[in-house]
Design a protein around this motif. Structure first.
Motif, mmCIF file in Angstrom:
data_model
loop_
_atom_site.group_PDB
_atom_site.id
_atom_site.type_symbol
_atom_site.label_atom_id
_atom_site.label_comp_id
_atom_site.label_asym_id
_atom_site.label_seq_id
_atom_site.Cartn_x
_atom_site.Cartn_y
_atom_site.Cartn_z
ATOM 1 N N LYS A 33 -22.765 22.956 35.788
ATOM 2 C CA LYS A 33 -22.140 23.937 36.690
ATOM 3 C C LYS A 33 -20.699 24.179 36.261
ATOM 4 O O LYS A 33 -20.024 23.260 35.787
ATOM 5 C CB LYS A 33 -22.166 23.424 38.135
ATOM 6 C CG LYS A 33 -23.547 23.027 38.645
ATOM 7 C CD LYS A 33 -24.495 24.218 38.718
ATOM 8 C CE LYS A 33 -25.763 23.890 39.490
ATOM 9 N NZ LYS A 33 -26.565 22.819 38.857
ATOM 10 N N PRO A 34 -20.209 25.408 36.422
ATOM 11 C CA PRO A 34 -18.805 25.668 36.068
ATOM 12 C C PRO A 34 -17.862 24.849 36.938
ATOM 13 O O PRO A 34 -18.097 24.664 38.132
ATOM 14 C CB PRO A 34 -18.644 27.171 36.310
ATOM 15 C CG PRO A 34 -19.765 27.550 37.217
ATOM 16 C CD PRO A 34 -20.892 26.618 36.907
ATOM 17 N N ARG A 39 -14.079 28.395 37.813
ATOM 18 C CA ARG A 39 -14.315 29.352 38.900
ATOM 19 C C ARG A 39 -13.025 30.068 39.285
ATOM 20 O O ARG A 39 -13.025 31.272 39.552
ATOM 21 C CB ARG A 39 -14.921 28.629 40.101
ATOM 22 C CG ARG A 39 -16.339 28.107 39.868
ATOM 23 C CD ARG A 39 -16.853 27.344 41.080
ATOM 24 N NE ARG A 39 -18.144 26.714 40.848
ATOM 25 C CZ ARG A 39 -19.323 27.309 41.036
ATOM 26 N NH1 ARG A 39 -19.358 28.562 41.450
ATOM 27 N NH2 ARG A 39 -20.451 26.660 40.812
ATOM 28 N N GLN A 40 -11.921 29.318 39.301
ATOM 29 C CA GLN A 40 -10.641 29.935 39.628
ATOM 30 C C GLN A 40 -10.236 30.945 38.568
ATOM 31 O O GLN A 40 -9.762 32.042 38.868
ATOM 32 C CB GLN A 40 -9.563 28.851 39.765
ATOM 33 C CG GLN A 40 -8.225 29.348 40.309
ATOM 34 C CD GLN A 40 -8.326 29.873 41.728
ATOM 35 O OE1 GLN A 40 -8.968 29.273 42.577
ATOM 36 N NE2 GLN A 40 -7.718 31.023 41.979
ATOM 37 N N ALA A 263 -14.128 31.756 31.865
ATOM 38 C CA ALA A 263 -14.705 30.410 31.829
ATOM 39 C C ALA A 263 -14.933 29.970 30.387
ATOM 40 O O ALA A 263 -14.757 28.797 30.043
ATOM 41 C CB ALA A 263 -16.012 30.379 32.605
#
Length: 371
Positions: A33-34, A39-40, A263
């Motif tokens: 998962k990122p 995500r930010q 990302a």
């Protein structure tokens, strides 16, 4: 009515008391998962239309990838499969051209025959050795001679690390020998480097040096490096310009894709430095599984983040049954053959997870041994 309510409460308490099954997902390093940082970055990414080459985040990602590998240019693509296909089409411009590659390579084995289906390119496969290597003598023998009946050999494809050979690595001296032979015969060389930085980590070398003689490279951001989506195709500027045209043809032209590339930038800048942890965890898992009943493995062959075990000597030899039983107990794996189960370590599993998974695998081995 009161008795009914009491029974319901007891049942409810029993359900609440049941502990959640602990899941350790070792199917692939694509399942990560990122991170919150990713995500930010995705939420705050500066974007533009990438088909017009106007997305500043994508442009930065491509520029950094090209510089890191010592090549002129790079192209952001949705997947490694598309990146490999684009590379083959860009090198093999004429339909009916032929590409030489390993019989167990991901490009041949797992990419749906796309170069043949889309580009009319034929595959000439070579059997790899136990390490996933092909040898210059094999390549030379596979290159077509000038003959009106034969396709024209245009390209040699390599894979580093080699998935179906257990994540094995190919060192620079061997890559260079293959490149020298291919170039002397007028062939280009493409590398499926989906897990290129795992190879770099295992070999303790500089990525620029490792791929110095290779004409084009595809590497994934969405495997060990931890990004949610995307790969990069790297090579000479003229080649990448052709690749950009082919990406559009294949439907891979994306618009404000900086939200994904953001990302990818974090994965590229920070991901390689932590891959040794995955390799150490994979070696630990191999050591812990040596005494599992019905399991055969060679610890010395664990070079990166992949472990293949054989279940052939088990009383329940079917790999699919092992994978199914492990899943029931919370350990996710892949049955990759009749008697082969694959485990892949990644950034979302730690040493404690590995030790727990090993305990579960031992339990399954003991269960099957008692059948």
């Amino acid at each position: 009515m009161t008795l009914f309510l009491c029974i319901c409460k007891i049942q409810s308490k029993n359900k609440m008391a049941t502990p959640a099954l602990r899941i350790v997902d070792l199917r692939s390093d694509t399942v990560t998962k990122p991170s919150p940082k990713m995500r930010q970055a995705m939420a705050n990414a500066e974007v533009g239309d990438d088909v017009y080459v106007e997305d500043p985040t994508v442009n930065t990602l491509e520029k950094e990838a090209a510089a890191l590998l010592g090549k002129e240019s790079a192209l952001f693509v949705p997947s490694g499969t598309m990146g490999n296909l684009i590379a083959i089409l860009a090198h093999c411009r004429e339909r009916g051209s032929e590409v030489i590659l390993g019989a167990e390579s991901h490009t041949f084995f797992y990419e749906v025959g796309n170069a043949a289906a889309v580009g009319g390119v034929s595959y000439h496969t070579i059997k790899e050795d136990a390490n996933g290597w092909i040898w210059p003598e094999q390549v030379e023998a596979a290159i077509r001679k000038e003959n009106v009946h034969f396709p024209v050999t245009r390209l040699l494809c390599l894979e580093n690390t080699h998935n179906r050979a257990g994540g094995s690595v190919i060192p620079k001296h061997h890559i260079d020998r293959l490149c020298d032979l291919a170039h002397s015969k007028g062939l280009k060389v493409h590398l499926d480097g989906a897990r290129l930085f795992n190879a770099v980590t295992a070999l303790n070398c500089d990525v620029k040096d490792l791929v110095e003689k290779i004409d084009s490279i595809q590497f994934c951001l969405s495997k060990g490096l931890g990004a949610p989506i995307g790969s990069l195709l790297v090579g000479p500027a003229e080649f990448i310009q052709r690749a950009r045209h082919l990406r559009k043809m294949l439907g891979g032209g994306m618009r404000q894709v900086g939200v994904i590339a953001a990302a990818g930038l974090i994965a590229l800048r920070e991901g390689p430095a932590r891959l040794k942890e995955d390799h150490d965890n994979c070696k630990l898992l191999a050591e812990l599984l040596k005494k599992v009943p019905g399991v055969e493995l060679d610890v010395s062959k664990v070079q990166t983040n992949m472990l293949y075990i054989s279940t052939a000597s088990s009383k329940t030899p079917e790999a699919a049954k092992w994978a199914a039983e492990l899943k029931q107990r919370g350990v996710l794996s892949n049955a990759t053959g009749e008697h082969a189960v694959r485990f892949v370590t990644h950034l979302d599993v730690n040493e404690a997870d590995i030790r727990h998974a090993a305990d579960v695998i031992m339990q399954v081995g003991q269960t099957f041994a008692s059948v």
